[in-house]
Design a protein around this motif. Sequence first.
Motif, PDB file in Angstrom:
ATOM      1  N   GLY A 429       0.782  -1.242   0.000  1.00  0.00           N
ATOM      2  CA  GLY A 429       0.000   0.000   0.000  1.00  0.00           C
ATOM      3  C   GLY A 429       0.805   1.279   0.000  1.00  0.00           C
ATOM      4  O   GLY A 429       1.018   1.900  -1.050  1.00  0.00           O
ATOM      5  N   PRO A 430       1.301   1.712   1.165  1.00  0.00           N
ATOM      6  CA  PRO A 430       1.927   3.043   1.264  1.00  0.00           C
ATOM      7  C   PRO A 430       3.125   3.258   0.352  1.00  0.00           C
ATOM      8  O   PRO A 430       3.233   4.303  -0.284  1.00  0.00           O
ATOM      9  CB  PRO A 430       2.353   3.110   2.742  1.00  0.00           C
ATOM     10  CG  PRO A 430       1.496   2.122   3.449  1.00  0.00           C
ATOM     11  CD  PRO A 430       1.229   1.027   2.472  1.00  0.00           C
ATOM     12  N   ALA A 431       4.031   2.281   0.252  1.00  0.00           N
ATOM     13  CA  ALA A 431       5.270   2.502  -0.503  1.00  0.00           C
ATOM     14  C   ALA A 431       5.032   2.716  -1.999  1.00  0.00           C
ATOM     15  O   ALA A 431       5.435   3.740  -2.557  1.00  0.00           O
ATOM     16  CB  ALA A 431       6.245   1.352  -0.258  1.00  0.00           C
ATOM     17  N   PRO A 432       4.371   1.780  -2.695  1.00  0.00           N
ATOM     18  CA  PRO A 432       4.180   2.003  -4.130  1.00  0.00           C
ATOM     19  C   PRO A 432       3.264   3.176  -4.444  1.00  0.00           C
ATOM     20  O   PRO A 432       3.492   3.909  -5.415  1.00  0.00           O
ATOM     21  CB  PRO A 432       3.579   0.679  -4.626  1.00  0.00           C
ATOM     22  CG  PRO A 432       3.038   0.005  -3.422  1.00  0.00           C
ATOM     23  CD  PRO A 432       3.881   0.448  -2.277  1.00  0.00           C
ATOM     24  N   ALA A 433       2.229   3.380  -3.635  1.00  0.00           N
ATOM     25  CA  ALA A 433       1.324   4.512  -3.871  1.00  0.00           C
ATOM     26  C   ALA A 433       2.047   5.838  -3.712  1.00  0.00           C
ATOM     27  O   ALA A 433       1.749   6.813  -4.417  1.00  0.00           O
ATOM     28  CB  ALA A 433       0.134   4.444  -2.914  1.00  0.00           C
ATOM     29  N   SER A 434       3.003   5.891  -2.799  1.00  0.00           N
ATOM     30  CA  SER A 434       3.726   7.143  -2.563  1.00  0.00           C
ATOM     31  C   SER A 434       4.493   7.575  -3.804  1.00  0.00           C
ATOM     32  O   SER A 434       4.576   8.765  -4.119  1.00  0.00           O
ATOM     33  CB  SER A 434       4.669   7.007  -1.362  1.00  0.00           C
ATOM     34  OG  SER A 434       5.724   6.100  -1.635  1.00  0.00           O
ATOM     35  N   TRP A 435       5.069   6.610  -4.555  1.00  0.00           N
ATOM     36  CA  TRP A 435       5.820   6.967  -5.764  1.00  0.00           C
ATOM     37  C   TRP A 435       4.907   7.575  -6.822  1.00  0.00           C
ATOM     38  O   TRP A 435       5.310   8.478  -7.558  1.00  0.00           O
ATOM     39  CB  TRP A 435       6.528   5.734  -6.334  1.00  0.00           C
ATOM     40  CG  TRP A 435       7.637   5.234  -5.469  1.00  0.00           C
ATOM     41  CD1 TRP A 435       7.645   4.073  -4.747  1.00  0.00           C
ATOM     42  CD2 TRP A 435       8.887   5.873  -5.222  1.00  0.00           C
ATOM     43  NE1 TRP A 435       8.836   3.951  -4.065  1.00  0.00           N
ATOM     44  CE2 TRP A 435       9.615   5.035  -4.334  1.00  0.00           C
ATOM     45  CE3 TRP A 435       9.465   7.061  -5.648  1.00  0.00           C
ATOM     46  CZ2 TRP A 435      10.892   5.363  -3.884  1.00  0.00           C
ATOM     47  CZ3 TRP A 435      10.731   7.380  -5.202  1.00  0.00           C
ATOM     48  CH2 TRP A 435      11.429   6.544  -4.335  1.00  0.00           C
ATOM     49  N   VAL A 436       3.676   7.065  -6.915  1.00  0.00           N
ATOM     50  CA  VAL A 436       2.724   7.614  -7.882  1.00  0.00           C
ATOM     51  C   VAL A 436       2.348   9.046  -7.497  1.00  0.00           C
ATOM     52  O   VAL A 436       2.332   9.954  -8.331  1.00  0.00           O
ATOM     53  CB  VAL A 436       1.455   6.742  -7.955  1.00  0.00           C
ATOM     54  CG1 VAL A 436       0.555   7.221  -9.089  1.00  0.00           C
ATOM     55  CG2 VAL A 436       1.815   5.284  -8.171  1.00  0.00           C
TER      56      VAL A 436
END
Length: 538
Positions: A429-436
């Motif tokens: 959740g948090p890690a990949p969404a943060s890059w977007v």
Amino acid sequence: MNNDITEKPTSQSEVEAQPTSTSGPVYDVDHKVDYDRTGAIDAEKIEHDMTVLQAVKAYPAASWWAFVISCTIIMESYCVFLMGQFIATHRFAEDFGVWSEKKQDWIIEASWQSAFQCSGPVGAFIGVFIAGPITSWIGYRWTTIGGLMFLNAFIFIFYFGNSQGMFLAAQILEGIPWGIFIANAPAYCAEIVPLRLRAPATQMLQMFWAIGSIIVGGITYHYQSRDDSSAYRVPIALQWMFPTPLAILLYIAPESPWWLVRKGRLAEAEKAVKRLGRASSGDNPADAVAMMRRTIELEKSEKRPSLVELWKGTDLYRTLIVCGVYASQNLTGNLIANQAVYFFKQAGMADNTAFALGLITSALQWIMVMLSWILTTYLGRRTIYVYGQFISCAFLVALGIAASVGVSKAASNAQASLGLIVSVLFCLGPAPASWVIIGETSSVRLRPLTTGVGRGAYYLVNIPCIFLASYMLNTDKWNLGGKSGYVWAGTAFICTLMAWIWIPEMKHRSFREIDILFQRHVPARKWKQTVVGINDDE
């Protein structure tokens, strides 16, 4: 404001006749920029109407070049996890540590643990601030290629280091190119792919972070049992397998067409769009360039991009979102992931078991990132970011509880399991969404500077958190072990609350729509319901 004026489509020859770099960047002009408005609208409609699969088929080269530049993240991930693995490697501790009467074994002191793991981020903090101005000047490709060449040289210092001080200096120097890679990769990925591919393309960065940890996990698992310096020298030397091949690939890669348009090099921008798309595609590259010019016209300024502008008007809000999202990666369980092997050892696991669990954790993180592509595409960035952090809070509290019930094998296993779950869920959740979110939030004109400053905020929080994490886990300091979950649960909850209030949903929004919504000061929680017309320019 609606404007239904149509204009005569711009021909290929007219596009070639537009000003190039010798006429100066478009943001230096003080008159209205003429562009094919009809073509710009058509190009944006095409991107909105595409499905993810259609976008991949239409822009296979764009997907490939996003993949290539994302590979630069492997090198930061590799070395960040490498230092964490070295701290848990017996031979490294014997050569550069002290004897612990408490553990009856060699250990790296907490102060040196923190110094080793902070040195790379210190260098990267310098690198991200170098990256923005240089990228605005010479582009993403040449800036990244330069960083790769410097990294080749700095690895020599790391490899031949024979003291704690040399390792510290080498890590600081290696960190400078890392800062360049981490600042440029999300911006380049977001700019070269169509709207529907922005989420998967930027999330690849987290996937390559996981791949870097898998590579280093497998290598150190193989070499950590050796009773000579090859236990840590060989893993250091293997860093050389990345920079030169990537530099060659980036040399033949196209520059971001958005960067070229910002510099007024319109003919080159059209050629870059052609290279990024499918050769047989019927899309008109001139229309795509017109779409970019329309968006950049909304952000037009008579001044060159500068760091000062990041802290003015709506750009202040956008900069704070990027800084907050970057910084919160350190506060929602990421440091447990980065120190997984050492955490497992402190939870009572044997050396081989701890290294194996670390490798399993990295493999599961990689799988979770790929699953996150589906979640982000269909549920949105804000949804999985906010709820992902909230779920992490619950597991961090559970980790603290497991460490508080007493010392037993069952409690140790529970801590190891919960530590693994926290690390894995962070990558769902948090890690990949943060890059977007990072790739989409900043204005096109200020993107290289915003991503650089945002990553600087990450390191500004990361460095003290590394010291804090080392002191919480180390047996010769606070020795909290799994009880550190309480601390990270508190910080994660604060980050979740702030994200719920301030981070908007940018799913299926073009860069023009994002600009307009920020300029209209639409509250973050109302972005999803707000309609921006295809003809709106403000």
